[in-house]
Design a protein around this motif. Sequence first.
Motif, PDB file in Angstrom:
ATOM      1  N   ALA A  66       0.851  -1.190   0.000  1.00 26.57           N
ATOM      2  CA  ALA A  66       0.000   0.000   0.000  1.00 26.57           C
ATOM      3  C   ALA A  66       0.888   1.242   0.000  1.00 26.57           C
ATOM      4  CB  ALA A  66      -0.900  -0.007   1.227  1.00 26.57           C
ATOM      5  N   MET A  67       0.503   2.201  -0.797  1.00 23.23           N
ATOM      6  CA  MET A  67       1.263   3.448  -0.876  1.00 23.23           C
ATOM      7  C   MET A  67       0.292   4.564  -1.223  1.00 23.23           C
ATOM      8  SD  MET A  67       4.663   4.368  -3.123  1.00 23.23           S
ATOM      9  CE  MET A  67       5.818   3.537  -2.062  1.00 23.23           C
ATOM     10  N   SER A  68       0.342   5.632  -0.473  1.00 22.86           N
ATOM     11  CA  SER A  68      -0.541   6.769  -0.726  1.00 22.86           C
ATOM     12  C   SER A  68      -0.063   7.512  -1.969  1.00 22.86           C
ATOM     13  CB  SER A  68      -0.534   7.714   0.473  1.00 22.86           C
ATOM     14  OG  SER A  68       0.729   8.372   0.552  1.00 22.86           O
ATOM     15  N   PRO A  69      -0.937   8.326  -2.565  1.00 21.36           N
ATOM     16  CA  PRO A  69      -0.492   9.126  -3.712  1.00 21.36           C
ATOM     17  C   PRO A  69       0.625  10.094  -3.325  1.00 21.36           C
ATOM     18  CG  PRO A  69      -2.844   9.500  -3.265  1.00 21.36           C
ATOM     19  CD  PRO A  69      -2.353   8.483  -2.293  1.00 21.36           C
ATOM     20  N   GLU A  70       0.604  10.553  -2.078  1.00 23.46           N
ATOM     21  CA  GLU A  70       1.659  11.446  -1.612  1.00 23.46           C
ATOM     22  C   GLU A  70       3.004  10.705  -1.529  1.00 23.46           C
ATOM     23  OE1 GLU A  70      -2.271  12.935  -0.660  1.00 23.46           O
ATOM     24  OE2 GLU A  70      -1.356  11.022  -0.124  1.00 23.46           O
ATOM     25  N   ASP A  71       2.954   9.470  -1.044  1.00 18.00           N
ATOM     26  CA  ASP A  71       4.189   8.668  -0.983  1.00 18.00           C
ATOM     27  C   ASP A  71       4.680   8.303  -2.372  1.00 18.00           C
ATOM     28  OD1 ASP A  71       4.278   8.773   1.782  1.00 18.00           O
ATOM     29  OD2 ASP A  71       3.282   6.827   2.041  1.00 18.00           O
ATOM     30  N   ARG A  97      -4.664  14.417  -5.904  1.00 17.54           N
ATOM     31  CA  ARG A  97      -3.816  14.292  -4.709  1.00 17.54           C
ATOM     32  C   ARG A  97      -2.362  14.086  -5.104  1.00 17.54           C
ATOM     33  NH1 ARG A  97      -5.923   9.765  -0.776  1.00 17.54           N
ATOM     34  NH2 ARG A  97      -3.935  10.278   0.237  1.00 17.54           N
ATOM     35  N   TYR A  98      -2.138  13.209  -6.057  1.00 16.37           N
ATOM     36  CA  TYR A  98      -0.774  12.933  -6.533  1.00 16.37           C
ATOM     37  C   TYR A  98      -0.141  14.207  -7.095  1.00 16.37           C
ATOM     38  CZ  TYR A  98       2.925  11.339  -9.643  1.00 16.37           C
ATOM     39  OH  TYR A  98       4.125  11.184 -10.292  1.00 16.37           O
ATOM     40  N   THR A  99      -0.880  14.922  -7.923  1.00 15.70           N
ATOM     41  CA  THR A  99      -0.374  16.138  -8.557  1.00 15.70           C
ATOM     42  C   THR A  99      -0.059  17.216  -7.517  1.00 15.70           C
ATOM     43  OG1 THR A  99      -1.599  15.628 -10.559  1.00 15.70           O
ATOM     44  CG2 THR A  99      -0.862  17.894 -10.302  1.00 15.70           C
ATOM     45  N   ARG A 100      -0.966  17.400  -6.546  1.00 12.96           N
ATOM     46  CA  ARG A 100      -0.712  18.381  -5.479  1.00 12.96           C
ATOM     47  C   ARG A 100       0.549  18.022  -4.698  1.00 12.96           C
ATOM     48  NH1 ARG A 100      -6.322  18.166  -4.896  1.00 12.96           N
ATOM     49  NH2 ARG A 100      -6.139  16.695  -3.172  1.00 12.96           N
ATOM     50  N   ALA A 101       0.689  16.752  -4.375  1.00 13.61           N
ATOM     51  CA  ALA A 101       1.869  16.317  -3.618  1.00 13.61           C
ATOM     52  C   ALA A 101       3.139  16.491  -4.437  1.00 13.61           C
ATOM     53  CB  ALA A 101       1.709  14.856  -3.192  1.00 13.61           C
ATOM     54  N   LEU A 102       3.078  16.149  -5.691  1.00 11.37           N
ATOM     55  CA  LEU A 102       4.233  16.278  -6.571  1.00 11.37           C
ATOM     56  C   LEU A 102       4.660  17.745  -6.657  1.00 11.37           C
ATOM     57  CD1 LEU A 102       5.886  14.283  -8.317  1.00 11.37           C
ATOM     58  CD2 LEU A 102       4.404  14.899 -10.229  1.00 11.37           C
ATOM     59  N   TYR A 103       3.683  18.622  -6.809  1.00 12.65           N
ATOM     60  CA  TYR A 103       3.968  20.050  -6.884  1.00 12.65           C
ATOM     61  C   TYR A 103       4.555  20.561  -5.567  1.00 12.65           C
ATOM     62  CZ  TYR A 103       3.305  25.045  -7.596  1.00 12.65           C
ATOM     63  OH  TYR A 103       3.507  26.389  -7.702  1.00 12.65           O
ATOM     64  N   ALA A 104       3.927  20.188  -4.454  1.00 12.45           N
ATOM     65  CA  ALA A 104       4.378  20.663  -3.139  1.00 12.45           C
ATOM     66  C   ALA A 104       5.793  20.155  -2.835  1.00 12.45           C
ATOM     67  CB  ALA A 104       3.403  20.215  -2.052  1.00 12.45           C
ATOM     68  N   LEU A 105       6.039  18.908  -3.103  1.00  9.46           N
ATOM     69  CA  LEU A 105       7.361  18.344  -2.840  1.00  9.46           C
ATOM     70  C   LEU A 105       8.437  18.927  -3.766  1.00  9.46           C
ATOM     71  CD1 LEU A 105       6.316  14.629  -2.356  1.00  9.46           C
ATOM     72  CD2 LEU A 105       7.250  16.133  -0.582  1.00  9.46           C
ATOM     73  N   ASP A 111      12.051  11.434  -5.785  1.00  4.29           N
ATOM     74  CA  ASP A 111      13.315  10.894  -5.293  1.00  4.29           C
ATOM     75  C   ASP A 111      14.046  10.140  -6.402  1.00  4.29           C
ATOM     76  OD1 ASP A 111      15.284  10.503  -3.377  1.00  4.29           O
ATOM     77  OD2 ASP A 111      14.283   8.794  -2.450  1.00  4.29           O
ATOM     78  N   ILE A 112      13.308   9.398  -7.193  1.00  5.10           N
ATOM     79  CA  ILE A 112      13.918   8.687  -8.328  1.00  5.10           C
ATOM     80  C   ILE A 112      14.509   9.689  -9.313  1.00  5.10           C
ATOM     81  CG2 ILE A 112      13.367   7.321 -10.390  1.00  5.10           C
ATOM     82  CD1 ILE A 112      11.461   5.687  -8.562  1.00  5.10           C
ATOM     83  N   ALA A 113      13.775  10.757  -9.583  1.00  6.46           N
ATOM     84  CA  ALA A 113      14.271  11.776 -10.515  1.00  6.46           C
ATOM     85  C   ALA A 113      15.529  12.452  -9.986  1.00  6.46           C
ATOM     86  CB  ALA A 113      13.183  12.818 -10.769  1.00  6.46           C
TER      87      ALA A 113
END
Length: 148
Positions: free
Chosen positions: A85-90, A137-145, A97-99
């Motif tokens: 299990a992995m959240s969209p934020e994770d 959610r994924y997009t927001r997290a990606l942008y924030a991170l 991190d891979i990038a």
Amino acid sequence: MSHRGPDAGEPLDLETFARVSAELEAGGATREEVLGRHALDGSRWERAAVFWSRRLADDAAADGPLAEAFAGALTPARAALGAPAMSPEDWAALTLDIAERGVGAALTARGLAAPVYFRLAKRWAEALPRDPALAARYTRALYALGRR
């Protein structure tokens, strides 16, 4: 060709070897826990790993069918394990991190094996286009991170 294990007294067939291998590479449990689920101890597992590694190498050198049989057992064993299990934020954090550091470093930092990552990538590649809320959610997290 026999798919029996290291010795007749303690058979460990190729299919069992594939299942245990898949569980060990997936992580999420200690080596002892995985081996215990299959009534194996470390010594017996090591003998089986050496036995099957040699057989697979010898078979590959001779263009034999054993590697195909192993892949035929390993693929469904991996698939049966699914992905953790992995959240969209994770998932966003792992993607960034891979990038930044590369696949190896990012996976090692999280204790993930490459086959587990591939199952996660497949899950997210299928889920994000189908679920707009998850994608948001994924997009927001990606942008924030990414702004850190």
